[in-house]
Scaffold this motif. Structure first.
Motif, short mmCIF file in Angstrom:
data_model
loop_
_atom_site.label_atom_id
_atom_site.label_comp_id
_atom_site.label_asym_id
_atom_site.label_seq_id
_atom_site.Cartn_x
_atom_site.Cartn_y
_atom_site.Cartn_z
N ASP A 37 21.06 35.53 52.01
CA ASP A 37 21.31 35.74 53.43
C ASP A 37 19.98 35.76 54.15
O ASP A 37 18.98 36.25 53.62
CB ASP A 37 22.03 37.06 53.68
CG ASP A 37 23.47 37.03 53.21
OD1 ASP A 37 24.08 35.94 53.23
OD2 ASP A 37 23.99 38.09 52.84
N ARG A 38 19.98 35.23 55.36
CA ARG A 38 18.76 35.28 56.17
C ARG A 38 18.61 36.70 56.70
O ARG A 38 19.53 37.25 57.29
CB ARG A 38 18.84 34.30 57.33
CG ARG A 38 17.55 34.22 58.08
CD ARG A 38 17.60 33.14 59.11
NE ARG A 38 16.28 32.96 59.68
CZ ARG A 38 16.04 32.17 60.69
NH1 ARG A 38 17.00 31.48 61.24
NH2 ARG A 38 14.82 32.07 61.16
N ALA A 39 17.48 37.29 56.45
CA ALA A 39 17.21 38.66 56.87
C ALA A 39 15.71 38.81 57.08
O ALA A 39 14.92 37.99 56.59
CB ALA A 39 17.70 39.64 55.80
N PRO A 40 15.31 39.85 57.80
CA PRO A 40 13.88 40.08 57.97
C PRO A 40 13.21 40.20 56.59
O PRO A 40 13.72 40.86 55.69
CB PRO A 40 13.80 41.41 58.73
CG PRO A 40 15.13 41.52 59.42
CD PRO A 40 16.12 40.84 58.52
N GLY A 41 12.12 39.51 56.44
CA GLY A 41 11.39 39.57 55.18
C GLY A 41 11.82 38.53 54.16
O GLY A 41 11.17 38.37 53.13
N VAL A 42 12.92 37.81 54.42
CA VAL A 42 13.35 36.75 53.50
C VAL A 42 12.82 35.44 54.05
O VAL A 42 13.25 34.96 55.09
CB VAL A 42 14.89 36.70 53.38
CG1 VAL A 42 15.30 35.56 52.46
CG2 VAL A 42 15.43 38.02 52.87
N ALA A 43 11.87 34.86 53.34
CA ALA A 43 11.24 33.62 53.79
C ALA A 43 12.10 32.42 53.41
O ALA A 43 12.89 32.47 52.47
CB ALA A 43 9.86 33.48 53.15
N GLU A 44 11.92 31.36 54.15
CA GLU A 44 12.63 30.11 53.86
C GLU A 44 12.30 29.62 52.45
O GLU A 44 13.09 28.94 51.82
CB GLU A 44 12.26 29.07 54.90
CG GLU A 44 13.07 27.81 54.84
CD GLU A 44 12.73 26.85 55.95
OE1 GLU A 44 12.46 25.69 55.64
OE2 GLU A 44 12.74 27.27 57.12
N SER A 45 11.14 29.98 51.96
CA SER A 45 10.74 29.57 50.61
C SER A 45 11.63 30.20 49.53
O SER A 45 11.60 29.77 48.38
CB SER A 45 9.28 29.92 50.36
OG SER A 45 9.08 31.32 50.47
N ALA A 46 12.43 31.19 49.89
CA ALA A 46 13.36 31.80 48.94
C ALA A 46 14.56 30.89 48.67
O ALA A 46 15.30 31.10 47.71
CB ALA A 46 13.86 33.15 49.46
N LEU A 47 14.74 29.87 49.52
CA LEU A 47 15.84 28.94 49.34
C LEU A 47 15.48 27.89 48.28
O LEU A 47 14.32 27.53 48.13
CB LEU A 47 16.13 28.21 50.66
CG LEU A 47 16.67 29.05 51.79
CD1 LEU A 47 16.69 28.24 53.09
CD2 LEU A 47 18.05 29.57 51.47
N PRO A 48 16.49 27.38 47.59
CA PRO A 48 16.23 26.26 46.67
C PRO A 48 15.67 25.06 47.44
O PRO A 48 15.91 24.89 48.64
CB PRO A 48 17.62 25.94 46.11
CG PRO A 48 18.38 27.22 46.26
CD PRO A 48 17.87 27.84 47.52
#
Length: 112
Positions: A37-48
């Motif tokens: 889930d998109r949330a503060p602190g979750v960077a786009e780089s966390a996506l495959p």
């Protein structure tokens, strides 16, 4: 023959896991990508990587996008509807997780 197929599938899963890092898990014996889930602190780089490519293609558009133009940017065979359905699912997943905003569908007038 079956052993070769199993070996190739195992290699493919290992390659996907290496490419996506911790974003791939096993569910019912299949490799499944996790899209956070998109949330503060979750960077786009966390996506495959594939989902990052989709987001980059959406960003290139000047406004709202449809599946077919995004498929064209990604180099998919857009003449075959079945080739676009996996992309449609990924776009929906990105929208459900807050990475994209889905526009409301237009209401179709009822026929009498």
């Amino acid at each position: 023959m079956a052993e070769r197929v199993l070996q190739r599938l195992s290699e493919q899963i290992a390659d996907e896991q290496a490419e996506a890092g911790a974003s791939v898990v096993q569910v019912a014996g299949r490799a499944v990508w996790l899209v956070p889930d998109r949330a503060p602190g979750v960077a786009e780089s966390a996506l495959p990587a594939e989902y990052q490519r989709i987001l980059a293609a959406v960003r290139q558009a000047a406004g709202p996008v449809a599946v077919r133009p995004i498929g064209e940017v990604l180099g998919l065979d857009t003449g075959v509807r079945g080739k676009l359905e996996p992309l449609r699912g990924k776009l929906t997943k990105l929208a459900d997780r807050g990475w994209l905003h889905k526009r409301p569908e237009r209401a179709v007038p009822a026929r009498l």
